[in-house]
Design an enzyme around this catalytic site. Structure first.
Site, PDB file in Angstrom:
ATOM      1  N   ASP A   1      -1.598  -6.628   0.652  1.00 45.64           N
ATOM      2  CA  ASP A   1      -2.560  -5.686   1.227  1.00 45.64           C
ATOM      3  C   ASP A   1      -3.963  -5.909   0.677  1.00 45.64           C
ATOM      4  O   ASP A   1      -4.922  -5.289   1.154  1.00 45.64           O
ATOM      5  CB  ASP A   1      -2.123  -4.235   0.978  1.00 45.64           C
ATOM      6  CG  ASP A   1      -1.929  -3.922  -0.486  1.00 45.64           C
ATOM      7  OD1 ASP A   1      -1.083  -4.566  -1.124  1.00 45.64           O
ATOM      8  OD2 ASP A   1      -2.613  -3.018  -1.012  1.00 45.64           O
TER       9      ASP A   1
ATOM     10  N   LYS B   1     -14.906   2.816  -0.396  1.00 48.63           N
ATOM     11  CA  LYS B   1     -13.925   3.068  -1.452  1.00 48.63           C
ATOM     12  C   LYS B   1     -14.361   4.345  -2.171  1.00 48.63           C
ATOM     13  O   LYS B   1     -15.514   4.458  -2.583  1.00 48.63           O
ATOM     14  CB  LYS B   1     -13.878   1.889  -2.430  1.00 48.63           C
ATOM     15  CG  LYS B   1     -12.759   1.966  -3.469  1.00 48.63           C
ATOM     16  CD  LYS B   1     -12.725   0.680  -4.295  1.00 48.63           C
ATOM     17  CE  LYS B   1     -11.582   0.685  -5.299  1.00 48.63           C
ATOM     18  NZ  LYS B   1     -11.523  -0.584  -6.070  1.00 48.63           N
TER      19      LYS B   1
ATOM     20  N   ASP C   1      -6.227  11.279  -5.035  1.00 49.21           N
ATOM     21  CA  ASP C   1      -7.323  12.198  -4.724  1.00 49.21           C
ATOM     22  C   ASP C   1      -8.374  11.574  -3.810  1.00 49.21           C
ATOM     23  O   ASP C   1      -9.328  12.240  -3.409  1.00 49.21           O
ATOM     24  CB  ASP C   1      -7.977  12.727  -5.998  1.00 49.21           C
ATOM     25  CG  ASP C   1      -8.604  11.635  -6.870  1.00 49.21           C
ATOM     26  OD1 ASP C   1      -8.731  10.483  -6.399  1.00 49.21           O
ATOM     27  OD2 ASP C   1      -8.962  11.928  -8.029  1.00 49.21           O
TER      28      ASP C   1
END
Length: 462
Positions: free
Chosen positions: A259, A116, A128
């Site tokens: 998800d 992550k 970003d």
């Protein structure tokens, strides 16, 4: 939950390469200005044979993402769709993370290392691809607390500060950046199946079902069930246990989108999470959850709904009746898991479903009346030691307590993780790069996990 000691042999197992042509996209990590090691989960590393890495080697693998030997040749940003707050979104996928490696733990389970904050991917959209250091610190605390309370959770494996200034609407900005690595028993989401169903990729769906059954074994449900029905039976049982574990932990995930649902039943992806300051079914974690869809008391309903979306996707392979039958088992699995875990956290023996359900009702009434939070309640009443002269006290006295020999149970107060404490732990890091409170809290949570011991697991856990 503190894992049992494992062997320390590194055993690469990049099995997802069999699906790589359609399940993800090869990507590279961002080139970070710096890589400063902030958190290294040595117990987790020992389980997968990586405890012997030097800090320099650790940074090369988990900050610069040099491939591990005989593992994935390049990271994969996984593709998936999903319902976000029950609205379907086909424009998802790993937007700031990727699958970095697969390896076996000491029991032979397949484990994934995923990231992550590792940079942009084809699925980043307008993002970003970065992670704030505070967000990484919060995830460490969440996973350590959840593990100590018996929740089947991903574990934060590594946090490396990366030297970029990030702007975020929910943090004072600019704020510091980090890249994080998670250790999980798989990264296959309900949304992965939804994507294949939406695209009509039946052959790939069948291959994914086979991959999950081979690598995440569990209870198959009725004899003679098809692969799709077998998988759904397993997932329903695991998800029901996960929902129950949230209730007993007094935890609110905040973003229970499809998800964010791992078919292994592992809880993961911690953003706006909260622990209950008091027993309140309407308590929400995310400021943007204006309808309370994922409120504390509605989490089981939301997770069951998500299982329903997996069933819809699996209609690509199977007729409806066996899938509906699997979904209808959720309630019985959930109720059994709540009572099993409630007695475990109270440190008492079960007397059966009816008596245990009555005890839970008395416990909820007591917390509501007193305003006492779950952490304090379970600690003060563990083993019936509160000796209350009321209906709850009598119900507890009728049960034999589990022997508690750990010194934790003699502490003046239990560990907790309310948002005020999280902010207090972050403040010295932000102001003076002082990590001592953070390190002490991690140690304290692990000690609490040792005191609780292993929770009673459903037989269908992967």
């Amino acid at each position: 939950m503190q894992p049992a000691p494992q062997d320390a042999i590194y055993r690469p197992a990049p099995r997802i390469l069999d699906l790589a042509s359609w399940i993800g996209d090869p990507v590279g990590p961002a080139d970070f200005p710096e890589t400063k090691l902030r958190f290294r989960n040595q117990p987790a590393a020992a389980e997968v044979g990586l405890a012997g890495l030097s800090d320099a080697e650790w940074i090369r693998h988990f900050g610069r993402f040099e491939s591990l030997p005989e593992n994935l040749p390049h990271p994969l940003a996984l593709r998936y769709h999903g319902h976000q707050f029950q609205v379907y979104n086909p424009d998802l996928g790993d937007g700031r993370g990727f699958l970095f490696a697969q390896l076996l733990d000491g029991t032979g389970r397949l484990m994934d290392l995923g990231t992550k904050g590792s940079g942009q991917t084809p699925w980043s959209r307008q993002g970003d691809g970065r992670l704030t250091l505070k967000g990484a610190m919060r995830e460490v605390l969440a996973t350590e607390m959840l593990g100590a309370l018996g929740v089947n959770t991903s574990r934060t494996f590594s946090v490396i500060e990366t030297g970029e200034a990030l702007w975020r609407g929910d943090e004072p900005s600019p704020t510091r950046s980090a890249v994080m690595v998670r250790l999980s028993h798989g990264h296959i989401r309900i949304g992965t199946f939804q994507r294949l169903a939406a695209l009509g990729e039946a052959d790939n769906m069948a291959a994914l079902v086979g991959y999950c059954l081979a690598n995440f074994p569990g209870n198959d449900g009725p004899e003679g069930a098809s692969p799709a029905a077998r998988l759904l039976n397993q997932v329903v049982e695991r998800m029901a246990d996960m929902a129950a574990s949230y209730v007993v932990a007094g935890f609110v995930h905040g973003v229970l989108n499809t998800d964010n649902m791992n078919v292994t039943g592992e809880s993961f992806d911690y953003g706006p999470w909260r622990w209950l300051p008091r027993w309140d079914p309407a308590f929400t974690a995310a400021y943007f959850d204006s309808s309370g869809l994922y409120a504390f008391g509605r989490q089981a309903q939301a997770i069951h709904w998500n299982c329903g979306q997996l069933a819809v996707a699996l209609r690509t392979l199977e007729e409806a009746p066996p899938l509906i039958a699997a979904l209808n088992r959720f309630e019985e699995h959930y109720r059994a898991a709540v009572t099993r875990r409630w007695c475990w956290r109270l440190g008492i023996q079960s007397l059966g479903a009816e008596e245990d359900t009555a005890l839970i009702g008395l416990s909820e009434e007591a917390m509501t009346a007193s305003g006492e939070g779950p952490d304090a309640f379970f600690f003060h009443h563990r083993g019936g030691r509160a000796n209350a002269a009321d209906a709850l006290g009598e119900a507890l006295a009728a049960r034999g307590p589990v022997a508690d020999t750990h010194a934790y149970w003699h502490d003046a107060a239990p560990q907790s993780l309310l948002i005020e404490e999280v902010e207090a732990i972050w403040a010295p890091i932000a102001d003076g790069d002082d990590w001592s409170q953070f390190e002490a809290k991690v140690a304290a949570l692990r000690r609490m996990g040792e005191a609780h011991g292993e929770p009673p697991q459903a037989a269908g856990h992967a």
